[in-house]
Design an enzyme around this catalytic site. Structure first.
Site, mmCIF file in Angstrom:
data_model
loop_
_atom_site.group_PDB
_atom_site.id
_atom_site.type_symbol
_atom_site.label_atom_id
_atom_site.label_comp_id
_atom_site.label_asym_id
_atom_site.label_seq_id
_atom_site.Cartn_x
_atom_site.Cartn_y
_atom_site.Cartn_z
ATOM 1 N N HIS A 375 0.802 -1.228 0.000
ATOM 2 C CA HIS A 375 0.000 0.000 0.000
ATOM 3 C C HIS A 375 0.830 1.271 0.000
ATOM 4 C CE1 HIS A 375 -4.167 -1.396 0.555
ATOM 5 N NE2 HIS A 375 -3.634 -2.414 1.177
ATOM 6 N N LYS A 568 -8.773 13.746 4.647
ATOM 7 C CA LYS A 568 -7.927 12.547 4.652
ATOM 8 C C LYS A 568 -6.958 12.698 5.824
ATOM 9 C CE LYS A 568 -6.860 13.645 0.313
ATOM 10 N NZ LYS A 568 -7.231 12.509 -0.463
ATOM 11 N N ARG A 569 -6.205 11.625 6.125
ATOM 12 C CA ARG A 569 -5.179 11.734 7.165
ATOM 13 C C ARG A 569 -4.329 12.972 6.902
ATOM 14 N NH1 ARG A 569 -1.050 7.992 7.069
ATOM 15 N NH2 ARG A 569 -1.546 7.460 4.936
ATOM 16 N N LYS A 574 0.407 14.432 1.619
ATOM 17 C CA LYS A 574 -0.956 14.696 1.115
ATOM 18 C C LYS A 574 -1.190 16.197 0.909
ATOM 19 C CE LYS A 574 -2.863 10.491 3.255
ATOM 20 N NZ LYS A 574 -3.528 9.731 2.176
ATOM 21 N N THR A 679 -8.632 6.471 -2.197
ATOM 22 C CA THR A 679 -9.973 5.962 -2.534
ATOM 23 C C THR A 679 -11.027 7.030 -2.289
ATOM 24 O OG1 THR A 679 -9.945 4.927 -0.359
ATOM 25 C CG2 THR A 679 -9.608 3.485 -2.255
ATOM 26 N N LYS A 683 -14.697 8.244 -4.239
ATOM 27 C CA LYS A 683 -15.992 8.537 -3.589
ATOM 28 C C LYS A 683 -16.505 9.906 -4.021
ATOM 29 C CE LYS A 683 -14.318 5.741 0.142
ATOM 30 N NZ LYS A 683 -13.385 5.768 1.266
#
Length: 837
Positions: A375, A568-569, A574, A679, A683
């Site tokens: 991952h 998100k985290r 990110k 992911t 969505k």
């Protein structure tokens, strides 16, 4: 409502009707549970009591299907997949269960008879705190698809009492408090008191006269099974998520010590057992923290494998002698990332030491049974465990890992002498005397029959870079399985208005299990009446979200503004920092405009949410910065009708189900090559939300599917990143003046007196630890701001935006987890449908 609920409930007979689908009988069954399965004092039937009784009534349905599924699998004895994951982010179960069982209308009517509204009762449920981010949510989407596709498959995980943490936002920033999802109890789980396995830690290895080895001594805790039912959509199949709880026995409690007043030592094993499943990802800065994490991982692997082996034996009993060579034709084990890697040496140990197999036979069984999903390409996330810690906790497993390593080296020396110079980085054991470690990813790649990445770009990077040398030995071992999401939770149930419009225009609801049918919407994308219905569904979701934001943050936001969301985290790769710097620059420009100029801008509400790991200082600084910026911007009367900045606290599945349907632009802006898949991007896109993003992870494939003209692209590409970092080190980077202006605005104290220099310093300098802008925020900033300007322009043209939004949803057929799981089943696990008749 409570008094009304009690009065209404008193008029409904309390009669057990466990399998009824009639509203009046369901109401009786709910009332029966409230009275005869009581968890509260008898005079209350408030929303909380009503929720637990309703959940138990739904569970009656599930238990029948569950038992039938278990029996059917037992009798047919198909090959079965066991999915091992340290995390599952299940979210609430009530809406999902009654939706999958197709009884939501009956339950809504039944609750009305009892004086309650279904929407209000659903809100009483706490999210199961069994995961943290995308890894855990993926596992939960996969379970939903396994059940819906009628596949013989189960999940295994740990029953964390306090989860990761509940996030509270204060003036100081993020505060972590323990999750309370099990404070009362979970109505969905069933404890299996007959399913208990011993799990050993520490101890030593004894060598028997015949040369066989046995791990003895140390401490032994018990793994007790709790099962959670996972219903498929409109099918009888209901599979299990089996969660392990660690316990000690009564005889492990030292009564003598206790009566002597030595309370702590009397219950030492009990408190040690309780620690194992207390918290997800406990801090591992200390040796005791490392030991606890390793204990968790081994506890999951050992209990699950003992259970799998027992089931293999049970299904073979009465069918002649046990053939271990048949095990891989009945069992597939999937490791979700490196956390369950210890399943490899543990399966070897169980086969050799308990079942008496020789090395070669045990290795053949193990390598044909286990597959591994990678991952991440982030070095810090590729687990490496200290050899001394491993020898201490798992001495027998270290012997086995040493032997696997030794045989791997011998194989390379014999068959691939050209790779000998690569062995130091390819082998499993890193014997660097300063820091000897076990490389878990290497152990997985050497031992598994298949290794897969989770998006095309990610799998390509694994093959070309991270695992390139292994690919030359085993070219067919590596696959791609692009992630997916369940369309049930992430569209059908979380956005009923949009779902109903899709069903109406497609003239079928088959898209819920065949997501490719969404492409049928493309031909309506320009139709005015379809666009109007689409717009009104999106507006209903935006208004619901605005209500929620007001409730949890006290900030009022305008549903007519562009809703721009990044959830998100919180992690530097990110790049929430890029997002907030962009918002800061936007704020500064708005401040400099005349009132007339402001009227020509696109009003925007920027929402950011996510948890920062408790010990990740820079991530926590980013959370604080977003909140500090919001406090200034939202209270600035000149600007706050054109820009709001909101930090959404305690992001989890239920919050996502509120945010995603109401979003119009979502940010997936990681440094290219660093996000394995993502992911949440799927969505958002599925819900008609447009993406501003880099060519990273699954963004690449989403853009291909929905059309590049419907995607706001910016930033460096993955293959350019190494050179850009090199250029930076060599002092060749020239920052954009807008970037410098945004940073300077923070330093000026515009957002308060907190010292953000340590955070901003990560963007400065050309090299050095925590400096040199490793994640290329500065490089991508100008391109990001240009893309945001294109967003502003596109949003002004309502028809164009609506068409893009429709085409986004229409292009998302590929991103169903049903497609992903069907591919795993066929290409990795070799399992087939086993539908309950």
């Amino acid at each position: 409502m409570a008094a009304n609920g009690k009065a209404a409930a008193d008029k409904v007979p309390a009669v057990a009707n466990p399998l009824s689908e009639k509203p009046s009988e369901i109401a009786s069954n709910i009332n029966y549970h409230a009275q005869f399965n009581p968890h509260f004092s008898p005079f209350k039937f408030e929303p909380e009591q009503a929720f637990f009784a309703t959940a138990e009534s739904v569970r009656d349905h599930l238990i029948k299907q569950w038992n039938e599924t278990f029996l059917h699998f037992h009798n047919v004895d198909p090959k079965q997949t066991y999915y091992l994951s340290m995390e599952y982010l299940q979210g609430r179960a009530l809406t999902n269960a009654i939706g999958n069982l197709n009884i939501q209308d009956s339950y809504a009517k039944a609750l009305n008879k009892l004086g309650h509204e279904l929407e209000e009762i659903v809100e009483q449920e706490k999210d199961a705190a069994l995961g943290n981010g995308g890894l855990g949510r993926l596992a939960s989407c996969f379970l939903d698809s396994m059940a819906t596709l009628n596949l013989p498959a189960w999940g295994y995980g740990l029953r964390y009492k306090y989860g990761l943490f509940k996030q509270r936002i204060t003036k100081q920033g993020q505060e972590e408090i323990a999750e309370d999802w099990l404070e009362k109890f979970s109505p969905w789980e069933v404890v299996r008191h007959d399913i208990v396995f011993p799990v050993r830690f520490f101890g030593h290895v004894e060598i028997n006269p015949d040369g066989s080895r046995k791990w003895v001594g140390g401490e032994v805790v018990q793994a007790l099974a709790y099962d959670v039912p996972i219903p498929g959509y409109r099918t009888k199949n209901t599979i299990s998520l089996r969660l392990w709880e660690a316990k000690a026995c009564a005889e492990d409690f030292n009564l003598f010590q206790f009566n002597e007043g030595q309370y702590a030592s009397a219950a030492q094993l009990h408190s040690g057992a309780q620690q194992i499943c207390a918290v997800l990802y406990p801090g591992d800065a200390t040796e005791s923290g490392k030991l606890l994490r390793l204990k968790q991982q081994f506890f999951l692997c050992s209990a699950s494998l003992q259970d799998i082996i027992l089931r293999f034996k049970e299904r073979r009993s009465g069918k002649g002698s046990l053939q271990w060579s048949e095990f891989p034709s009945k069992v597939a084990v999937q490791l979700n990332d490196t956390h369950p890697t210890l399943a490899i040496p543990e399966l070897m140990r169980l086969l050799m030491d308990d079942e008496g197999l020789g090395w070669d036979e045990a290795w053949d069984v193990t390598t044909r049974t286990i597959a591994y999903t990678n991952h991440t390409v982030l070095p810090e996330a590729l687990e490496k465990w200290s050899q001394p810690v491993m020898w201490k906790l798992l001495p027998r497993h270290m012997e086995i890992i040493e032997e696997i390593d030794k045989r791997f080296l011998a194989m390379i020396n014999a068959t691939r002498p050209d790779l000998e110079h690569k062995l130091p980085s390819m082998r499993i054991l890193d014997d660097n005397p300063q820091k000897s470690v076990v490389r878990m990813a290497n152990l997985c790649v050497v031992s598994a029959h298949t290794v897969n990445g989770v998006a095309q770009l990610h799998s390509d990077i694994l093959k070309a870079e991270l695992f390139a040398d292994y690919v030359s030995i085993w070219p067919t071992k590596f696959q791609n399985k692009t992630n997916g999401i369940t369309p049930r939770r992430w569209l059908r149930f979380c956005s009923p208005e949009l779902s109903n419009i899709i069903t109406k225009w497609l003239k079928t609801d088959q898209w819920v299990t065949n997501l490719d049918l969404l492409s049928g919407l493309q031909k309506f994308a320009d139709k005015a009446d379809f666009q109007n219905e689409w717009a009104s569904a999106k507006m209903a979701n935006k208004q619901r979200l605005a209500q929620y934001i007001l409730c949890v943050t006290g900030v009022s936001i305008d549903p007519n503004s562009l809703f721009d969301i990044q959830v998100k985290r919180i992690h530097e790769y990110k790049r929430q920092l890029l997002n907030i710097l962009g918002a800061i620059y936007r704020y500064k420009k708005l401040k400099e405009m005349s009132p007339e100029q402001r009227k020509n801008t696109t009003p925007r509400t920027v929402m950011i949410g996510g948890k920062a790991f408790a010990t990740y200082t820079n991530a926590k600084r980013i959370v604080k910065l977003v909140n500090d910026v919001g406090a200034v911007v939202n209270n600035d009367p000149e600007v706050n009708s054109y820009l709001k900045v909101v930090f959404v606290p305690n992001y989890n599945v239920s919050v996502a189900e509120m945010l995603i349907p109401g979003s119009e632009l979502s940010q997936h802006i990681s440094t290219a090559g660093m996000e394995a898949s993502g992911t949440s991007n799927m969505k958002f896109a599925l819900n008609g939300c447009l993406i501003i993003g880099t060519l990273d992870g699954a963004n690449v494939e989403i853009r291909e599917e929905i059309g590049e003209e419907n995607f706001f692209l910016f930033g460096a590409k993955a293959d350019e990143v190494p050179k850009l970092r090199k250029d930076r080190e060599n002092g060749l980077f020239k920052p954009d003046p807008r970037f410098e202006e945004a940073k300077q605005y923070i330093r000026s104290g515009a957002f308060g007196s907190y010292d953000y220099n340590p955070l901003l310093d990560s963007l400065e300098g050309n090299s050095g630890y925590g400096r040199g802008d490793y994640f290329l925020v500065g490089h991508d900033f100008p391109s990001y701001m240009d893309a945001q300007a294109r967003v502003d322009e596109a949003y002004k043209d309502r028809n164009k935006w609506l068409k893009m939004s429709i085409l986004s949803t229409a292009g998302c057929g590929k991103f169903s987890s049903d497609r992903t799981i069907a591919q795993y089943a066929k290409e990795i696990w070799n399992i087939e449908e086993c539908r309950v008749p």
